[in-house]
Design a protein around this motif. Structure first.
Motif, PDB file in Angstrom:
ATOM      1  N   GLN A 151      -1.008  -9.500  -6.389  1.00 52.46           N
ATOM      2  CA  GLN A 151       0.149  -8.669  -6.041  1.00 52.46           C
ATOM      3  C   GLN A 151       0.743  -8.043  -7.299  1.00 52.46           C
ATOM      4  OE1 GLN A 151       0.033 -11.971  -4.837  1.00 52.46           O
ATOM      5  NE2 GLN A 151      -0.809 -11.235  -2.906  1.00 52.46           N
ATOM      6  N   ARG A 152       1.329  -6.895  -7.106  1.00 50.86           N
ATOM      7  CA  ARG A 152       2.190  -6.319  -8.132  1.00 50.86           C
ATOM      8  C   ARG A 152       3.528  -6.058  -7.449  1.00 50.86           C
ATOM      9  NH1 ARG A 152      -2.305  -7.119  -9.306  1.00 50.86           N
ATOM     10  NH2 ARG A 152      -3.689  -6.041 -10.769  1.00 50.86           N
ATOM     11  N   ALA A 153       4.608  -6.272  -8.188  1.00 49.85           N
ATOM     12  CA  ALA A 153       5.928  -6.049  -7.605  1.00 49.85           C
ATOM     13  C   ALA A 153       6.865  -5.482  -8.655  1.00 49.85           C
ATOM     14  CB  ALA A 153       6.492  -7.356  -7.049  1.00 49.85           C
ATOM     15  N   GLY A 154       7.947  -4.886  -8.168  1.00 50.55           N
ATOM     16  CA  GLY A 154       8.939  -4.327  -9.080  1.00 50.55           C
ATOM     17  C   GLY A 154       9.740  -3.254  -8.387  1.00 50.55           C
ATOM     18  N   TRP A 155      10.264  -2.322  -9.172  1.00 48.11           N
ATOM     19  CA  TRP A 155      11.034  -1.234  -8.569  1.00 48.11           C
ATOM     20  C   TRP A 155      10.592   0.096  -9.151  1.00 48.11           C
ATOM     21  CZ3 TRP A 155      14.500   1.669 -11.675  1.00 48.11           C
ATOM     22  CH2 TRP A 155      14.748   1.124 -12.950  1.00 48.11           C
TER      23      TRP A 155
ATOM     24  N   ILE B 106       2.835  -4.290  -4.032  1.00 49.46           N
ATOM     25  CA  ILE B 106       1.470  -3.780  -3.898  1.00 49.46           C
ATOM     26  C   ILE B 106       0.553  -4.983  -3.712  1.00 49.46           C
ATOM     27  CG2 ILE B 106      -0.396  -2.447  -4.947  1.00 49.46           C
ATOM     28  CD1 ILE B 106       1.740  -1.182  -6.795  1.00 49.46           C
ATOM     29  N   GLN B 107      -0.085  -5.026  -2.583  1.00 48.90           N
ATOM     30  CA  GLN B 107      -1.106  -6.044  -2.348  1.00 48.90           C
ATOM     31  C   GLN B 107      -2.424  -5.427  -2.795  1.00 48.90           C
ATOM     32  OE1 GLN B 107      -0.706  -9.086  -1.239  1.00 48.90           O
ATOM     33  NE2 GLN B 107      -2.473  -9.754  -0.048  1.00 48.90           N
ATOM     34  N   ALA B 108      -3.127  -6.096  -3.692  1.00 50.41           N
ATOM     35  CA  ALA B 108      -4.359  -5.521  -4.237  1.00 50.41           C
ATOM     36  C   ALA B 108      -5.517  -6.486  -4.031  1.00 50.41           C
ATOM     37  CB  ALA B 108      -4.185  -5.221  -5.725  1.00 50.41           C
TER      38      ALA B 108
END
Lengths: 199, 445
Positions: free
Chosen positions: A160-164, A150-152
């Protein structure tokens, strides 16, 4: 202010102790999953339909169409952002958020009420889902694992947020719908900034 | 409009180094924005007073540890032999490396990754590879990890001080002790356990901006209007809806507990006849009520479920421990304008699973619907203070001149909930401790 979510619809069986046990077992299964067993590989039609649902889900969030986004969830749904990366039991371990349908409606209502200061101005997002894996869950269910980025942008600051994500989907008369969206931030147990937008 | 050291010292040498940062009803922005003040706080405030480091239940077994900070100093809270609690300065006595780099775990010894200097859970130096090279007079004991000068637990809350002369912990806690007791004993006296995870919010604000807010009973109906509206519209007159009209007339109070500790007590309004009945709806509410009332009967179930609701206490123990609802908040200053707020969630040992599951959902309620909005205000304050040098003064005047305060029968000074006495009280303690530190540093020089 609009009042879009006045209904309080809670079917039986959500967020009782058996529900927590089912959720915990589901996530433990995901975390120990190796190659997807051949008998759980979905057919091409179901896979395509579920993929369309995921892409629509991401697109509605980024377009801030949260009411339409809510409509993708079942009445017994959960939107879950754990605060750990170890598949802890959510009945005994705190999450960032673990919302049932009612709480999810409240979340949207809060954000859309115009006075949620954490979202003034609103966080802009672009959701990217990739590495999509699917395995059937009984006759009319689908488990979907995917990575997300997620580019915020909030107040001019890019982050950014990242994960699964772990999704549990259900085939309904209206098409595939979301029973569970579990947002597994890869750094859920570390410091987070403002995650009050829709992940 | 930055106060220079000479201005703050003033012509009057009898005044303290930090007196110039205050005038009646106002505090100077430098205490939130100036790098040198922050550096001195880490030295004189966090380096001399009692600092909360963790809860005993986080390190229940031999060799359990968690890593924390005292100010910015990395420390290890470990459980050693004979149930001993140790707070070690987590800096290798050799080259200065942080020795233990894990947030938590179980280890009989701590081995520095750089040259494998090895220390016990009590900090004792157990091994230095090829130590012959330090010569025949090498003293292993002189290589021990440094330890906090004092470590004391108050009913599970572990505090440490780097200052051997610090007053006993119970004296430091002053009147906060009574409310800590009430918070600990709330759930039928079942032991509070702090092993249910935590949320960490990183905020671009000075740590005191967050401490300010913890005792601010003025902001809720404004900062939290989005949350209060949703709950009012859905559930009517539930908990926290009392923040309307002139809420200073409601049974909501702010109390000065001494030594910079303060309290907001919302219990009479929040809990009324039944905390469980007053609470707005959490995920699982109906199901858990069904399960427990069937099993134990409605009366006992209601009492058990009371322990799943928020405590109604905001207990602020200066400088870094904030008890809010059922959570233990710990402030970790990272830099003058960066702070991590840890929200440790709690369970009750021996309570029905349903109660603890509801406690988890309850402890996600305010952070996700309220704290996020508070954080937006923290960062807005920090930005405004940093960027407008022409306006250096922060207003802390509420109920200073209204004669609305009174001394309770228990001797505790009490004001209406919207008072700024919280800030006046803790900044007074801040000034006292900082002045003493500066005076000591002056004497040493």
């Amino acid at each position: 202010m609009r009042v879009p979510h006045g209904r309080v619809t809670m079917p039986d069986g959500t967020f009782d102790m058996p529900f927590y046990r089912r959720m915990h077992a589901l996530v433990q299964g995901w975390q120990t999953l190796d190659e997807i067993p051949a008998d759980r590989l979905p057919n091409a039609d179901d896979r395509a339909a579920c993929e369309r649902l995921l892409h629509l889900e991401a697109r509605l969030i980024d377009g801030l169409r949260l009411e339409a986004w809510l409509a993708l969830f079942t009445e017994d749904c959960a939107y879950w952002i754990p605060a750990d990366v170890a598949a802890a039991d959510p009945a005994r371990f705190v999450s960032w958020e673990f919302n049932d349908r009612r709480r999810l409606e409240e979340r949207v209502e809060r954000l859309e009420g115009g006075r949620a200061f954490s979202q003034i101005p609103i966080t802009r997002t672009t959701h990217i889902y990739s590495n999509i894996e699917m395995l059937t869950h009984g006759q009319d269910g689908m488990e979907v694992l995917c990575n997300f980025l997620i580019q915020a942008n909030l107040l001019g600051r890019v982050s950014q947020r990242a994960g699964w994500n772990g999704f549990l989907l259900r085939r309904t008369e209206a098409g595939w719908r979301i029973v569970l969206k579990r947002v597994g931030l890869f750094d859920a147990d570390l410091s987070q900034h403002n995650n009050s937008f829709t992940l | 409009m930055t106060l220079s050291a000479t201005q703050a010292d003033g012509a009057d040498t009898a005044r303290g180094r930090y007196d110039g940062y205050f005038r009646p009803g106002y505090a100077h922005r430098d205490i939130y924005t100036a790098q040198d003040v922050f550096d001195q706080e880490m030295l004189h405030l966090f380096g001399t007073t009692w600092v909360y480091v963790g809860h005993e239940s986080e390190v229940p077994a031999l060799n359990d540890f968690v890593t924390r900070t005292i100010g910015r100093r990395p420390v290890i809270l470990s459980r050693g032999k004979n149930n001993g609690l140790h707070v070690l300065i987590n800096r290798c006595t050799h080259r200065g490396a942080v020795v233990c780099r894990q947030a938590q775990g179980n280890a009989a010894r701590f081995v520095c990754g750089y040259h494998a200097w090895t220390f016990g859970t009590d900090g004792k130096c157990l091994g230095v590879p090829l130590s012959h090279a330090y010569g025949p007079d090498f003293d292993m004991e002189a290589q021990n990890l440094h330890r906090a000068a004092r470590v004391e637990s108050y009913r599970g809350f572990v505090f440490a001080s780097l200052n051997g002369e610090v007053m006993p912990l119970v004296d430091h806690l002053a009147h906060a002790r009574r409310y800590l007791d009430e918070w600990i004993d709330r759930g039928d006296c079942l032991p509070v356990v702090v092993r249910a995870g935590s949320m960490r919010f990183e905020t671009h604000a000075n740590w005191k901006v967050i401490y300010d807010n913890a005792g601010d009973g003025y902001h809720p109906p404004f900062s939290h209007i989005s949350m209060l509206r949703v709950f009012a519209r859905r559930y009517g007159d539930v908990d926290m809806q009392y923040y309307s009209g002139n809420f200073d007339e409601a049974p909501l109070i702010s109390r000065d507990l001494g030594n910079g500790h303060t309290l907001l007590d919302q219990r009479p309004s929040m809990h009324a006849q039944s905390a469980w009945e007053r609470q707005h709806v959490m995920p699982g509410r109906e199901k858990m009520w069904e399960a427990l009332s069937e099993k134990y009967g409605e009366g006992p179930a209601r009492e058990m479920l009371d322990a799943s609701t928020g405590s109604g206490l905001n207990l602020n123990i200066f400088p870094n421990l904030l008890i809010i609802g059922n959570q233990i908040q710990l402030l970790e200053p990272l830099a003058v304008n960066r702070t991590v707020v840890h929200w440790f969630s709690t369970t009750l040992d021996g309570a029905p699973d349903e109660v603890n599951a509801l406690r988890m959902r309850m402890q996600e309620d305010f952070p996700s619907f309220g704290e996020v909005d508070d954080t937006a205000q923290f960062e807005a304050c920090q930005t405004g203070m940093e960027c407008v040098p022409e306006m250096p003064w922060i207003d802390i005047r509420r109920h200073m001149n209204t004669d609305a305060g009174h001394r309770g029968e228990d001797g505790i000074w009490t004001e209406p909930i919207s008072s700024d006495q919280h800030m006046r009280c803790y900044l007074d303690a801040w000034r006292r401790i900082m002045n003493a530190g500066a005076a000591r540093a002056c004497d040493d020089a």
